[in-house]
Design a protein around this motif. Structure first.
Motif, short mmCIF file in Angstrom:
data_model
loop_
_atom_site.label_atom_id
_atom_site.label_comp_id
_atom_site.label_asym_id
_atom_site.label_seq_id
_atom_site.Cartn_x
_atom_site.Cartn_y
_atom_site.Cartn_z
N ASP A 59 0.83 -1.20 0.00
CA ASP A 59 0.00 0.00 0.00
C ASP A 59 0.87 1.26 0.00
N GLN A 60 1.92 1.26 0.81
CA GLN A 60 2.83 2.41 0.86
C GLN A 60 3.57 2.57 -0.46
N ARG A 61 3.97 1.46 -1.07
CA ARG A 61 4.66 1.52 -2.37
C ARG A 61 3.74 2.15 -3.42
N GLN A 62 2.47 1.75 -3.38
CA GLN A 62 1.50 2.30 -4.33
C GLN A 62 1.36 3.81 -4.15
N LYS A 63 1.26 4.26 -2.91
CA LYS A 63 1.14 5.70 -2.63
C LYS A 63 2.39 6.45 -3.11
N THR A 65 4.39 5.52 -5.52
CA THR A 65 4.35 5.53 -6.99
C THR A 65 3.37 6.59 -7.49
N GLU A 66 2.22 6.73 -6.81
CA GLU A 66 1.23 7.74 -7.19
C GLU A 66 1.78 9.15 -7.03
N LEU A 67 2.72 9.33 -6.14
CA LEU A 67 3.36 10.63 -5.95
C LEU A 67 4.38 10.95 -7.04
N GLY A 68 4.60 9.98 -7.93
CA GLY A 68 5.49 10.23 -9.06
C GLY A 68 6.89 9.70 -8.88
N ASP A 70 9.59 6.84 -9.15
CA ASP A 70 9.79 5.59 -9.88
C ASP A 70 11.02 4.92 -9.31
#
Length: 168
Positions: A59-63, A65-68, A70
């Motif tokens: 979940d933290q990795r997804q957040k 990644t959503e912040l830009g 990579d």
């Protein structure tokens, strides 16, 4: 008399606009300094995140990644150019070639040669291979040029150039 009042109005407008321009310049400089500070903090956050990413849950990795951010590069340690360069080294006979030969082999992997990075950028992209000691560099004849440096997969050159311990 009429011309004098128009000139006076123009002079007043110029004075007002010059004052406004000075204030705007000050505001712009202040905004640029604030932008630099925020950019520096974001750069620091990126370093911190890349260090602590291994502790993040999905979940933290997804957040993140959503912040830009990579992190495909930081997870395996290699960018696409370095991975390609390493693969080229693995395929070549004796797993060694000059830096220029490695660069030319990299360029030849592209249909459109203009899509490849230039020599300097290629070397910058490949630094992680040397920093992680996956590849070794033996300086060539010209100390001012890296083109004739001998690049090899770690282990090959090291075994050939290790000094003998029998003499001591």
């Amino acid at each position: 008399m009429k011309n004098t009042s128009i000139v006076n109005i123009l002079i007043e407008n110029i004075n007002v606009d010059q004052g406004l321009l000075e204030k705007i310049d000050e505001t712009i400089e202040k905004a640029k300094e604030e932008k630099r500070e925020i950019a520096r903090r974001l750069k620091d956050y990126r370093k911190d995140i890349s260090t602590f990413l291994k502790y993040a849950d999905e979940d933290q990795r997804q957040k993140i990644t959503e912040l830009g951010f990579d992190f495909s590069e930081s997870e395996n340690g290699l960018n696409a150019v370095a991975k390609l360069a390493y693969d080229l080294m693995v395929k070549v006979k004796d797993n060694q070639m000059t830096n220029e030969e490695l660069y030319n082999a990299y360029v030849n992997t592209f249909k459109n040669k203009g899509d490849a990075y230039d020599y300097t950028q290629f070397n910058i992209k490949c630094r992680s291979l040397f920093n992680t000691q996956r590849l070794l560099r033996k300086k060539g004849k010209d100390p001012k040029s890296s083109r004739d440096d001998i690049i090899s997969i770690n282990g090959r050159v090291e075994k050939a150039t290790e000094p003998s311990t029998d003499s001591k």
